[in-house]
Design an enzyme around this catalytic site. Structure first.
Site, PDB file in Angstrom:
ATOM      1  N   ARG A 173      35.106  48.400  46.311  1.00 34.63           N
ATOM      2  CA  ARG A 173      36.412  48.495  45.653  1.00 34.63           C
ATOM      3  C   ARG A 173      36.168  48.662  44.157  1.00 34.63           C
ATOM      4  NH1 ARG A 173      38.576  42.195  45.862  1.00 34.63           N
ATOM      5  NH2 ARG A 173      36.927  41.356  44.588  1.00 34.63           N
ATOM      6  N   ASN A 220      44.696  44.911  40.683  1.00 31.50           N
ATOM      7  CA  ASN A 220      44.094  43.619  40.995  1.00 31.50           C
ATOM      8  C   ASN A 220      42.964  43.363  40.007  1.00 31.50           C
ATOM      9  OD1 ASN A 220      43.933  41.350  43.011  1.00 31.50           O
ATOM     10  ND2 ASN A 220      41.798  42.031  43.022  1.00 31.50           N
ATOM     11  N   GLU A 221      43.098  42.282  39.265  1.00 31.50           N
ATOM     12  CA  GLU A 221      42.021  41.835  38.367  1.00 31.50           C
ATOM     13  C   GLU A 221      41.428  42.986  37.548  1.00 31.50           C
ATOM     14  OE1 GLU A 221      39.285  39.620  40.842  1.00 31.50           O
ATOM     15  OE2 GLU A 221      40.498  37.810  40.590  1.00 31.50           O
ATOM     16  N   GLU A 279      45.790  33.355  42.854  1.00 24.77           N
ATOM     17  CA  GLU A 279      44.784  33.203  43.915  1.00 24.77           C
ATOM     18  C   GLU A 279      43.952  31.958  43.652  1.00 24.77           C
ATOM     19  OE1 GLU A 279      42.096  36.515  44.242  1.00 24.77           O
ATOM     20  OE2 GLU A 279      43.704  37.981  44.169  1.00 24.77           O
TER      21      GLU A 279
HETATM   22  C1  GAL Z   1      39.355  37.760  43.863  1.00 28.97           C
HETATM   23  C2  GAL Z   1      40.031  39.031  44.324  1.00 28.97           C
HETATM   24  C3  GAL Z   1      40.412  38.945  45.780  1.00 28.97           C
HETATM   25  C4  GAL Z   1      39.271  38.435  46.594  1.00 28.97           C
HETATM   26  C5  GAL Z   1      38.809  37.131  46.035  1.00 28.97           C
HETATM   27  C6  GAL Z   1      37.667  36.540  46.800  1.00 28.97           C
HETATM   28  O1  GAL Z   1      38.697  37.907  42.663  1.00 28.97           O
HETATM   29  O2  GAL Z   1      41.177  39.282  43.547  1.00 28.97           O
HETATM   30  O3  GAL Z   1      40.797  40.224  46.224  1.00 28.97           O
HETATM   31  O4  GAL Z   1      38.236  39.368  46.563  1.00 28.97           O
HETATM   32  O5  GAL Z   1      38.384  37.319  44.717  1.00 28.97           O
HETATM   33  O6  GAL Z   1      37.287  35.294  46.262  1.00 28.97           O
END
Ligand code: GAL
Length: 722
Positions: free
Chosen positions: A120, A158-159, A328
C-alpha cells in the site's frame, strides 16, 4: 468549524455521544458474516464504522469505471443498525491498473529504486497523475454519498506520510523552495527574483561548505543518495516540503468533499507523533476534527498510561484544545521487538478511558473483524479469528457499555496550566547524521518532561513553539533544537512577563534553517537563561553522570534513587556551562565537568528561566519539574500514587472527574458527585481497585470541589475524612 456532535446526516440514537467502533471492511466478507457483524455490533454497542479505507481497486476496478453497489449496501445496512459511518477516500492504496497506466507516479527511493504495487502507499503525491486520480475518486464518493443519512465524517486518505525522491518530487520541491526563498512565481526564468531567491537558498543551506553552491535552480534536487553526509539544510527543507505537499494533496480532496457536502466534517488520521511525517500544527488547522492513530509501544501499565497521556495531550494540542478522535488503536496487543504481546485483561477499557479523560470524543479501533488473508491477517481485532466467544470481544462489549454510560462527557474539554513545546522541525533536524550524538531525540526529551509532569499530577498541554503561551504558568522547552527569532522572542516575552520557563539541553542551538547561532550555546536563549555553554559533552549510551544538588534546588535536597542525599543523575547529554547571572542549583559531581553548573535558575524580568543541561533520570526529573511547577503555583490535578486524574468541563459549568488507575493496590480517590460508570453517588471518596476507572459528574458546590481538588494533591495520610 464543525466538531463531532451534531454534524453529518446520521440520525442514529448515539448521535452526540462518544464514538465507538473501528475500521470495518465488509468487502472482505460474505453475506452471512455481514449478518453476524450487524448482530455483534449491536451487542457491543458499536455506533461508528470507518469504511472504505483501502477500497480503491473495488470502487474503481478500471480507470473511470466505478462500482458503488457494495458500498451502497454496506452504508444502508450500517445505517439501519444505528451505526454512523466515517467514510474514507481510498487514496492511500491505488489499484494495480494505476501503476501500469502511470508508471511515473510510482514512488522512488533516495537511491533511485522505483517501487511497485503489491503493498500500500505506493504512489508519489507530487505526481500529477496521482493527484488527478485521487481528486476524481474523492469527487465520485462526494457526489454519491453527500446525502447518505449514515455519513457522519469524511476520512481522507490514510496516515499521510509517503515521501518520494523522483523527478516529479524534484520539480515540486524546487517550486516550493522558490516560494520559501523569495520567488513565489517560480517560473524557471532567470529573473532578478530567481537569482535573489537562489542566493537566499545558498545562504540558508550553507552551500559554501563542500562546494555545494548552486548557480541555477535546475541543479537543486531532493536529498538523494550521496557518497557521505548530506546537507542538513536541504534535508530539513525536504521534510518541510513533503509536509506541505501532502497537505496540498489533502486540501484538494477536502475541498472537493466540502463542496459536495458542506455540513459534513472532514478529517484525516494522523500517525502517532513518533512516526508522523507531517507537521501536526499546520495540519491541525485544516482538519475539522483532529483524528489520531495510536499503537501503544509497551504492554507495561505505567509506561503505557504515560504514553497515552502524551499522545492524547498532543492530539488535543493539534486541535487547539478541541475534542479529538482516536481513530485507531489495537484492541488487545502491542508489538514488542516484532513479537505480539497481550495487554492485561481490562486494559482495553482502562486505556480507552485514558484517551477520553484527556479530551477524546471517541475511541475507535483497527479493526472490527480480524482479516483471514492479507498482510495484516494476524492483526488483533474486536472480533478475533476465534469469534465473539472470546475475552477480547467480551471486553469490547464492556467498553461499549461504559462509553454509553459516560456519553455525556462528549464535547467537553480539558485545560492545563503547563505546556510542553513540541516542534516537528526540531525533531527532523535532530535526526540528521553528523550531530554530536545520535541519541538525542526531540520527542524522547519531550516525553520525559511530559511524563515527569504526568507523574506529578500536573495537567499538561502540548503546543507548537509559535503558540500563544500567555495563559500558561509553566512552559517546558524540551530539546527544541531549532528556534526562529520569532519563537525565541515569544519565549523571551513569556518569561519577562512573569512566566516560569524550563528549558532543557539541545534547545535554541540552531536557527530555523539549521545553522548554528554563534557566541556560545544556546544562542537564541543565552540572555534569558543567564548562561553560556562552551562545549557539548554528550554521554555514551548507558553512561550517566552524577550531579550534586544545592539546597535551594526545586524539589529540595532529597534522597536520589540511589539513596544518596542531595544527588541527581543525568544521562544522554552534558555541557560545559558557565553561569552568567543564573543561580546554580545543581553541579556536575564527577568527570571532566566536575564542579561546573548543571541545573540553573535565572530571574528574567518578572519571571524565571530554568535550565537543565542533562537528561535527568525519571525520578529526578519528576522531582525537579514538580518543584518548578510548584514555583509556578500549579496545583496538581491529581497525584495519588498510581492514579491519574483529569477534569473535563463543558461551557455550562458542569465538570467530570476522570480517574484511571495503574496501581497494583486499591486507591481511595476523594470525589463528590455521581460515578457514571457504576451509577453510584460518591459523597467524599471512591475506592479504585487495581486497574480501575471512574468518571464522576461532579455535583459539589464550587468551594467543596476546590477542597477535593487540593486534597488530591495531598499525601493520603494527611487527608482528613470528610
Ligand atoms: C495503521 C494503519 C492501519 C493498519 C494499522 C495496523 O497505521 O492506518 O491501516 O495498517 O496501522 O496496526
Amino acid at each position: 468549524m464543525p466538531g463531532l456532535s451534531g454534524e453529518g446526516h446520521t440520525d442514529d440514537p448515539h448521535r452526540g455521544g462518544l464514538w465507538f467502533g473501528g475500521d470495518y471492511n465488509p468487502e472482505q466478507w460474505d453475506a452471512a458474516t455481514w449478518a453476524e457483524d450487524d448482530e455483534l455490533m449491536r451487542r457491543a454497542r458499536v455506533n461508528t464504522a470507518t469504511v472504505g479505507v483501502f477500497s480503491w481497486s473495488l470502487l474503481e476496478p478500471q480507470e473511470g469505471t466505478f462500482e458503488f453497489g457494495w458500498l451502497d449496501d454496506a452504508l444502508d445496512r450500517l445505517h439501519a443498525g444505528g451505526v454512523r459511518v466515517v467514510l474514507a477516500t481510498p487514496t492511500a492504496s491505488p489499484p494495480p491498473w494505476f501503476t501500469l497506466a502511470y508508471p511515473d507516479a510510482m514512488p522512488v527511493r533516495p537511491d533511485g529504486t522505483r517501487l511497485w504495487h503489491g503493498s500500500r502507499d505506493t504512489y508519489c503525491a507530487a505526481a500529477p497523475a496521482y493527484r488527478r486520480a485521487a481528486r476524481r475518486i474523492a469527487g465520485e464518493l462526494g457526489r454519491r454519498y453527500a446525502d447518505h443519512p449514515a455519513l457522519a465524517l469524511w476520512h481522507v486518505h490514510n496516515e499521510y506520510g509517503t515521501m518520494c525522491w523522483c523527478d516529479h518530487a524534484a520539480a515540486a520541491f524546487r517550486s516550493w523552495l522558490r516560494g520559501r526563498y523569495g520567488d513565489p512565481a517560480g517560473n524557471g526564468r532567470a529573473s532578478q527574483d530567481s537569482k535573489a531567491s537562489l542566493a537566499a537558498l545558498n545562504e540558508a543551506w550553507g552551500t559554501a561548505f563542500w562546494s555545494q553552491r548552486y548557480s541555477s535552480w535546475d541543479q537543486v534536487l531532493p536529498p538523494r543518495a550521496t557518497q557521505y553526509l548530506g546537507n542538513p539544510g536541504q534535508e530539513l527543507d525536504f521534510r518541510r516540503f513533503w509536509s506541505d505537499e501532502l497537505l496540498a494533496a489533502y486540501l484538494e480532496q477536502r475541498d472537493v468533499l466540502h463542496a459536495h457536502a458542506p455540513r459534513v466534517p472532514v478529517t484525516t488520521n494522523f500517525m502517532g507523533p513518533d512516526h508522523l511525517v507531517v507537521d501536526p500544527w499546520s495540519w491541525g488547522r485544516e482538519v475539522d476534527i483532529v483524528a489520531v492513530d495510536h499503537y501503544l509501544p509497551t504492554a507495561e501499565p505505567e509506561a503505557g498510561h504515560a504514553d497515552i497521556a502524551f499522545v492524547s495531550d498532543w492530539a488535543r494540542g493539534a486541535g487547539r484544545g478541541r475534542p479529538w478522535l482516536l481513530m485507531e488503536q489495537a484492541p488487545s496487543t502491542v508489538v514488542d521487538a516484532g513479537v505480539l504481546v497481550h495487554r492485561a485483561p481490562g486494559r482495553m477499557l482502562a486505556d480507552s478511558l485514558g484517551y477520553v479523560a484527556r479530551g477524546a470524543d471517541g475511541v475507535l479501533f483497527f479493526q472490527w473483524r480480524a482479516s483471514r488473508a492479507g498482510a495484516e491477517m494476524y492483526h488483533p481485532a474486536l472480533v478475533p479469528h476465534a469469534g465473539p466467544d472470546t475475552r477480547v470481544f467480551r471486553e469490547a462489549v464492556g467498553l461499549g457499555e461504559a462509553l454509553e454510560r459516560i456519553a455525556e462527557v462528549a464535547g467537553s474539554t480539558v485545560t492545563a496550566d503547563a505546556v510542553v513545546l513540541v516542534d516537528a522541525a526540531s525533531r527532523w533536524a535532530l535526526e540528521n547524521r553528523g550531530l554530536p550524538s545520535p541519541h538525542v531525540r526531540h520527542l524522547d526529551v519531550a516525553r520525559a518532561a511530559h511524563a515527569a509532569l504526568w507523574r506529578s499530577g500536573v495537567g499538561c498541554d502540548i503546543a507548537a513553539p509559535s503558540a500563544d503561551l500567555s495563559r500558561y504558568r509553566l512552559v517546558v522547552v524540551p530539546a527544541v533544537y531549532l528556534l526562529s527569532e520569532e519563537a525565541a522572542a515569544s519565549l523571551r516575552a513569556y518569561a519577562a512577563g512573569g512566566g516560569q520557563l524550563a528549558v532543557t539541553f539541545c534547545s535554541g542551538i540552531a536557527d530555523q534553517w539549521h545553522r548554528i547561532r554563534g557566541g556560545g550555546y544556546p544562542g537564541a536563549l543565552r540572555d534569558i537563561l543567564g548562561i553560556r555553554i562552551e562545549e557539548l559533552h554528550p554521554l555514551q549510551p548507558g553512561a550517566s553522570v552524577p550531579l550534586t544538588l544545592a539546597e535551594a534546588a526545586p524539589g529540595g535536597a532529597r534522597p536520589s534513587p540511589r539513596g544518596e542525599a542531595g544527588q541527581l543523575t543525568g544521562r544522554v547529554w552534558a555541557e560545559r556551562l558557565r553561569a552568567e547571572g543564573a543561580d546554580v542549583l545543581a553541579a556536575y559531581a564527577a568527570g571532566a565537568l566536575a564542579g561546573l553548573p548543571a541545573v540553573t535558575r535565572h530571574a528574567f524580568g518578572a519571571g524565571t528561566a530554568w535550565y537543565l543541561s542533562t537528561l535527568l533520570v525519571a525520578d529526578d526529573l519528576t522531582a525537579v519539574l514538580r518543584g518548578i511547577a510548584a514555583a509556578a503555583g500549579i496545583l496538581p490535578a491529581g497525584a495519588l500514587p498510581g492514579v491519574r486524574v483529569t477534569r473535563r468541563r463543558d461551557g455550562r459549568g458542569r465538570s467530570w472527574l476522570c480517574a484511571v488507575s495503574h496501581s497494583a493496590a486499591t486507591v481511595t480517590l476523594p470525589a463528590v458527585g455521581l460515578d457514571l460508570i457504576t451509577g453510584r453517588e460518591v459523597s467524599g471518596a471512591v475506592d479504585l481497585p487495581p486497574g480501575g476507572i471512574a468518571v464522576i459528574r461532579e455535583s459539589a458546590p464550587k468551594k467543596l470541589r476546590m477542597t477535593v481538588l487540593s486534597m488530591i494533591g495531598t499525601p493520603l495520610s494527611q487527608i482528613e475524612p470528610m
